[in-house]
Structure formats: structure tokens, C-alpha cells
Write a protein that holds these residues in place. Sequence first.
Motif, PDB file in Angstrom:
ATOM      1  N   ASP A  73       0.797  -1.187   0.007  1.00 28.87           N
ATOM      2  CA  ASP A  73       0.019  -0.022   0.069  1.00 28.87           C
ATOM      3  C   ASP A  73       0.705   1.276  -0.024  1.00 28.87           C
ATOM      4  O   ASP A  73       0.378   2.318  -0.071  1.00 28.87           O
ATOM      5  CB  ASP A  73      -0.810   0.005   1.291  1.00 28.87           C
ATOM      6  CG  ASP A  73      -2.071  -1.117   1.149  1.00 28.87           C
ATOM      7  OD1 ASP A  73      -2.399  -1.528  -0.070  1.00 28.87           O
ATOM      8  OD2 ASP A  73      -2.507  -1.653   2.298  1.00 28.87           O
ATOM      9  N   MET A  74       2.158   1.177  -0.015  1.00 25.03           N
ATOM     10  CA  MET A  74       3.044   2.333   0.263  1.00 25.03           C
ATOM     11  C   MET A  74       3.191   2.786  -1.311  1.00 25.03           C
ATOM     12  O   MET A  74       3.305   2.152  -2.120  1.00 25.03           O
ATOM     13  CB  MET A  74       4.411   1.869   0.376  1.00 25.03           C
ATOM     14  CG  MET A  74       4.526   1.696   1.894  1.00 25.03           C
ATOM     15  SD  MET A  74       6.253   1.158   2.487  1.00 25.03           S
ATOM     16  CE  MET A  74       6.839   2.746   2.500  1.00 25.03           C
ATOM     17  N   PRO A  75       2.751   4.194  -1.364  1.00 23.87           N
ATOM     18  CA  PRO A  75       2.583   4.712  -2.802  1.00 23.87           C
ATOM     19  C   PRO A  75       3.818   4.880  -3.651  1.00 23.87           C
ATOM     20  O   PRO A  75       3.823   4.729  -4.912  1.00 23.87           O
ATOM     21  CB  PRO A  75       2.164   6.198  -2.687  1.00 23.87           C
ATOM     22  CG  PRO A  75       2.446   6.430  -1.162  1.00 23.87           C
ATOM     23  CD  PRO A  75       2.489   5.037  -0.434  1.00 23.87           C
ATOM     24  N   GLU A  76       5.002   4.787  -3.005  1.00 18.26           N
ATOM     25  CA  GLU A  76       6.263   4.850  -3.706  1.00 18.26           C
ATOM     26  C   GLU A  76       6.797   3.321  -4.222  1.00 18.26           C
ATOM     27  O   GLU A  76       7.618   3.285  -5.176  1.00 18.26           O
ATOM     28  CB  GLU A  76       7.482   5.282  -2.692  1.00 18.26           C
ATOM     29  CG  GLU A  76       7.267   6.696  -2.117  1.00 18.26           C
ATOM     30  CD  GLU A  76       6.384   6.580  -1.001  1.00 18.26           C
ATOM     31  OE1 GLU A  76       5.870   7.666  -0.607  1.00 18.26           O
ATOM     32  OE2 GLU A  76       5.714   5.566  -0.400  1.00 18.26           O
ATOM     33  N   ILE A  77       5.995   2.482  -3.949  1.00 18.90           N
ATOM     34  CA  ILE A  77       6.068   0.883  -4.428  1.00 18.90           C
ATOM     35  C   ILE A  77       5.468   0.748  -5.542  1.00 18.90           C
ATOM     36  O   ILE A  77       4.248   0.737  -5.631  1.00 18.90           O
ATOM     37  CB  ILE A  77       6.014  -0.048  -3.386  1.00 18.90           C
ATOM     38  CG1 ILE A  77       6.742   0.203  -2.180  1.00 18.90           C
ATOM     39  CG2 ILE A  77       6.179  -1.511  -4.035  1.00 18.90           C
ATOM     40  CD1 ILE A  77       6.670  -0.822  -0.870  1.00 18.90           C
ATOM     41  N   VAL A  78       6.326   0.929  -6.685  1.00 16.31           N
ATOM     42  CA  VAL A  78       5.465   0.552  -8.080  1.00 16.31           C
ATOM     43  C   VAL A  78       5.466  -0.697  -8.325  1.00 16.31           C
ATOM     44  O   VAL A  78       4.737  -1.050  -9.467  1.00 16.31           O
ATOM     45  CB  VAL A  78       6.186   1.604  -9.211  1.00 16.31           C
ATOM     46  CG1 VAL A  78       6.014   2.982  -8.801  1.00 16.31           C
ATOM     47  CG2 VAL A  78       7.753   1.173  -9.461  1.00 16.31           C
ATOM     48  N   GLU A  79       6.205  -1.678  -7.818  1.00 20.18           N
ATOM     49  CA  GLU A  79       6.154  -3.167  -8.094  1.00 20.18           C
ATOM     50  C   GLU A  79       6.782  -3.625  -6.892  1.00 20.18           C
ATOM     51  O   GLU A  79       7.553  -3.446  -6.311  1.00 20.18           O
ATOM     52  CB  GLU A  79       7.037  -3.434  -9.362  1.00 20.18           C
ATOM     53  CG  GLU A  79       7.137  -4.973  -9.661  1.00 20.18           C
ATOM     54  CD  GLU A  79       7.895  -5.181 -10.964  1.00 20.18           C
ATOM     55  OE1 GLU A  79       8.007  -6.270 -11.420  1.00 20.18           O
ATOM     56  OE2 GLU A  79       8.152  -4.380 -11.917  1.00 20.18           O
ATOM     57  N   ILE A  84      11.853 -11.274  -1.516  1.00 22.05           N
ATOM     58  CA  ILE A  84      10.796 -10.195  -2.260  1.00 22.05           C
ATOM     59  C   ILE A  84      11.649  -9.125  -2.971  1.00 22.05           C
ATOM     60  O   ILE A  84      12.793  -8.765  -2.626  1.00 22.05           O
ATOM     61  CB  ILE A  84      10.039  -9.340  -1.080  1.00 22.05           C
ATOM     62  CG1 ILE A  84       9.428 -10.318  -0.121  1.00 22.05           C
ATOM     63  CG2 ILE A  84       9.040  -8.375  -1.710  1.00 22.05           C
ATOM     64  CD1 ILE A  84       8.784  -9.731   1.065  1.00 22.05           C
ATOM     65  N   PHE A  85      11.142  -8.558  -4.009  1.00 20.70           N
ATOM     66  CA  PHE A  85      11.732  -7.638  -4.916  1.00 20.70           C
ATOM     67  C   PHE A  85      10.690  -6.528  -5.030  1.00 20.70           C
ATOM     68  O   PHE A  85       9.622  -6.566  -5.012  1.00 20.70           O
ATOM     69  CB  PHE A  85      11.980  -8.114  -6.389  1.00 20.70           C
ATOM     70  CG  PHE A  85      11.904  -7.103  -7.647  1.00 20.70           C
ATOM     71  CD1 PHE A  85      13.331  -6.960  -7.901  1.00 20.70           C
ATOM     72  CD2 PHE A  85      11.096  -6.494  -7.960  1.00 20.70           C
ATOM     73  CE1 PHE A  85      13.558  -5.960  -8.846  1.00 20.70           C
ATOM     74  CE2 PHE A  85      11.210  -5.595  -9.010  1.00 20.70           C
ATOM     75  CZ  PHE A  85      12.595  -5.368  -9.470  1.00 20.70           C
ATOM     76  N   LEU A  86      11.396  -5.385  -4.620  1.00 17.66           N
ATOM     77  CA  LEU A  86      10.516  -3.912  -4.750  1.00 17.66           C
ATOM     78  C   LEU A  86      11.193  -3.069  -5.875  1.00 17.66           C
ATOM     79  O   LEU A  86      12.499  -2.960  -5.856  1.00 17.66           O
ATOM     80  CB  LEU A  86      10.683  -3.111  -3.220  1.00 17.66           C
ATOM     81  CG  LEU A  86      10.329  -3.950  -2.157  1.00 17.66           C
ATOM     82  CD1 LEU A  86      10.388  -2.811  -0.964  1.00 17.66           C
ATOM     83  CD2 LEU A  86       8.725  -3.932  -2.243  1.00 17.66           C
ATOM     84  N   LYS A  87      10.383  -2.415  -6.426  1.00 18.94           N
ATOM     85  CA  LYS A  87      10.844  -1.056  -7.357  1.00 18.94           C
ATOM     86  C   LYS A  87      10.112  -0.202  -6.900  1.00 18.94           C
ATOM     87  O   LYS A  87       8.967   0.048  -6.525  1.00 18.94           O
ATOM     88  CB  LYS A  87      10.402  -1.584  -8.670  1.00 18.94           C
ATOM     89  CG  LYS A  87      10.680  -0.436  -9.611  1.00 18.94           C
ATOM     90  CD  LYS A  87      10.343  -0.905 -11.202  1.00 18.94           C
ATOM     91  CE  LYS A  87      10.609   0.254 -12.186  1.00 18.94           C
ATOM     92  NZ  LYS A  87      10.326  -0.151 -13.672  1.00 18.94           N
ATOM     93  N   ILE A  88      10.927   0.971  -6.326  1.00 18.11           N
ATOM     94  CA  ILE A  88      10.466   2.132  -5.692  1.00 18.11           C
ATOM     95  C   ILE A  88      10.915   3.506  -6.886  1.00 18.11           C
ATOM     96  O   ILE A  88      11.934   3.450  -7.315  1.00 18.11           O
ATOM     97  CB  ILE A  88      11.500   2.387  -4.458  1.00 18.11           C
ATOM     98  CG1 ILE A  88      11.434   1.254  -3.602  1.00 18.11           C
ATOM     99  CG2 ILE A  88      10.955   3.633  -3.787  1.00 18.11           C
ATOM    100  CD1 ILE A  88      10.199   0.700  -2.677  1.00 18.11           C
TER     101      ILE A  88
END
Length: 83
Positions: free
Chosen positions: A23-29, A39-43
Motif C-alpha cells: 500500500d506504500m505509494p512509492e512502491i511501483v512493483e 521479495i523484489f521491490l521497485k521504488i
Amino acid sequence: MLAYILISCNTGSETTVISELKDMPEIVEINGIWGKYDIFLKISTTDTNKIDQIVQRLRNHPDVTDTYTMHVLYGQGGSIDDD
């Protein structure tokens, strides 16, 4: 600013961590992955301090055991659609 973050979690906690972060808006993927990391995050953000805040939040999470952050260098690659 664009960054990728790899996360290792306690076994079995991956779906819980993903649910808490998505739910964090900066996380686009955000994706669960197999291998050394879970886990993979795209910020993506215009606020450079926001990435630091996200990493700090991850490091303080009780189920996160390790993170690896990679800041994107602009002008070196990019999307295959970029000219």
C-alpha cells in the motif's frame, strides 16, 4: 529517483511482509521471488529521503532479515523503449 530493493525474510513471512508494504505509494512493483532474496521491490519517488525512510522501515520490520538496495544510475541503460 528509482531504486530496486531485494529483501530476505523469516521463512513463511513473505506474504505478510508483501501485504504490509504494497500500500506504500512509492512502491511501483512488489513481487515474491525465489533465490537468495524473497521479495523484489521497485521504488519510484521524487524525494531522495523517501528511499532512506523505506529502507529504514524495512530494516526495523521484525520479519525482514536482510535488504540490498540498488539506486538506478540515470543515463546508463533504462527501459528498452527509451531513446
